[in-house]
Design a protein around this motif. Structure first.
Motif, short mmCIF file in Angstrom:
data_model
loop_
_atom_site.label_atom_id
_atom_site.label_comp_id
_atom_site.label_asym_id
_atom_site.label_seq_id
_atom_site.Cartn_x
_atom_site.Cartn_y
_atom_site.Cartn_z
N PRO A 104 104.34 -49.63 103.29
CA PRO A 104 104.34 -48.25 102.78
C PRO A 104 105.22 -48.06 101.55
O PRO A 104 104.91 -47.22 100.70
N MET A 105 106.30 -48.84 101.43
CA MET A 105 107.12 -48.73 100.22
C MET A 105 106.34 -49.21 99.00
O MET A 105 106.42 -48.59 97.93
N ALA A 106 105.59 -50.30 99.15
CA ALA A 106 104.77 -50.78 98.04
C ALA A 106 103.71 -49.75 97.68
O ALA A 106 103.46 -49.48 96.49
N ILE A 107 103.10 -49.15 98.70
CA ILE A 107 102.11 -48.10 98.45
C ILE A 107 102.76 -46.91 97.75
O ILE A 107 102.18 -46.32 96.82
N GLY A 108 103.96 -46.55 98.18
CA GLY A 108 104.67 -45.44 97.56
C GLY A 108 104.95 -45.66 96.09
O GLY A 108 104.87 -44.73 95.28
N VAL A 109 105.27 -46.89 95.73
CA VAL A 109 105.52 -47.21 94.31
C VAL A 109 104.25 -47.04 93.48
O VAL A 109 104.27 -46.42 92.41
N ILE A 110 103.14 -47.57 93.98
CA ILE A 110 101.89 -47.48 93.22
C ILE A 110 101.38 -46.04 93.16
O ILE A 110 100.98 -45.55 92.09
N LEU A 228 110.86 -39.79 101.01
CA LEU A 228 110.13 -39.05 102.05
C LEU A 228 109.70 -39.98 103.18
O LEU A 228 109.79 -39.63 104.36
N LEU A 229 109.26 -41.18 102.82
CA LEU A 229 108.86 -42.16 103.82
C LEU A 229 110.00 -42.47 104.77
O LEU A 229 109.83 -42.45 106.00
N VAL A 230 111.16 -42.75 104.21
CA VAL A 230 112.33 -43.07 105.04
C VAL A 230 112.70 -41.89 105.93
O VAL A 230 112.99 -42.06 107.12
N THR A 231 112.69 -40.69 105.36
CA THR A 231 113.06 -39.50 106.12
C THR A 231 112.11 -39.27 107.30
O THR A 231 112.55 -39.01 108.43
N VAL A 232 110.80 -39.39 107.04
CA VAL A 232 109.82 -39.17 108.10
C VAL A 232 109.94 -40.25 109.18
O VAL A 232 109.79 -39.97 110.38
#
Length: 298
Positions: A104-110, A228-232
């Motif tokens: 998901p971090m890679a997806i978040g970057v793109i 946001l990913l980390v928070t969720v």
């Protein structure tokens, strides 16, 4: 300053044909997958199954099971204990290890850079001058991000399968429910798991695309998406918040394990399908509304 992307005054707007739309999709795909950042992200994702496989191989080289030697009872993370018996489980273990954070971090970057990166570099305005239209451009970027979700997941799965085949034996697969199926059936289930993992990522991908329409800074959009990913993820682990957790996009991510049962448990899988579709509908609509009204002046 007027908005970019509109037709000239007095001239009827030309609707791009299917070939021009397809060319736009191909251009976005090519641009994204040729970037060094994308290649580096895929390289890191491919390296994770290799490192996991080597670590398991070293730890079990004395004949023990994974998890021993660390004060444990021989039980490692999900699927890890079965890797030494069948290398195909490295696929499942790698997907389980990368899904909470790395994928998901890679997806978040793109996704975060999809629109904001173009706006920050000044290329978005020139893209909108073409007769493609804002909706088609946003759809092309959405399709590209979805393609990256699939490619990134398949890279992890393929690296896990190749590494597992090189380091461990392959054979019939014993499912979580205790049923033994053929290796071919196991491969089909591995492909199904990869598809489910890729689908599970479209919620955060669409959220990231929406955030990308809110700013002209690619770095800010990427940071906000990852934050946001980390928070969720943290919210999803707090017992007192159990009432809202079924509505958080990562809540059913690990439901792919139900594919490794006989029969397959569909309850959690169906909830994950519905939840991700809801995020796409809500944040996809919000991204479209924001992008079509956005004043591009950079």
């Amino acid at each position: 300053m007027s908005k970019a992307g509109g037709g000239s005054a007095g001239a009827p707007a030309r609707r791009p044909g299917p070939l021009r739309t397809l060319a736009l999709f191909r251009s976005e795909l090519g641009t994204t997958f040729r970037r060094w950042r994308t290649i580096a992200l895929l390289g890191v994702l491919a390296a994770i199954p290799v490192l996991v496989g080597i670590a398991v191989k070293i730890e079990t080289s004395d004949g023990g099971s994974f998890g021993q030697g660390r004060g444990g009872d021989g039980e490692g993370p999900a699927f890890f204990a079965q890797i030494t018996n069948n290398g195909i489980f490295l696929v499942f273990a790698s997907l389980a290890a990368t899904l909470p954070v790395f994928l998901p971090m890679a997806i978040g970057v793109i996704a975060g850079d999809a629109v904001a990166g173009e706006a920050g570099s000044g290329t978005l305005r020139y893209l909108l001058v073409a007769p493609a239209g804002r909706t088609r451009l946003l759809l092309a970027k959405f399709t590209t991000v979805m393609a990256f979700c699939l490619v990134a997941t398949l890279v992890v799965a393929a690296a896990g399968l190749v590494t597992g085949a090189l380091l461990f034996p392959l054979g019939d697969v014993t499912l979580i429910s205790g049923t033994t199926v053929s290796f071919a059936d196991g491969l089909l289930r591995a492909l199904a798991v990869a598809g489910l993992v890729a689908y599970s990522l479209i919620g955060i991908a669409t959220v990231g695309l929406f955030i990308s329409t809110l700013t002209n800074s690619g770095i800010a959009a990427m940071a906000a998406t990852v934050g946001l990913l980390v928070t969720v993820q943290i919210l999803d682990t707090i017992p007192q918040l159990h009432a809202i957790q079924p509505y958080l996009f990562p809540h059913y991510w690990l439901s792919f394990a139900d594919v490794l049962r006989d029969p397959v448990y569909w309850d959690q899988l169906a909830k994950n399908f519905g939840l991700q579709a809801l995020y796409v509908a809500v944040f996809g609509s919000a991204a479209w509304a924001r992008f079509t009204a956005k004043d591009i002046t950079v």
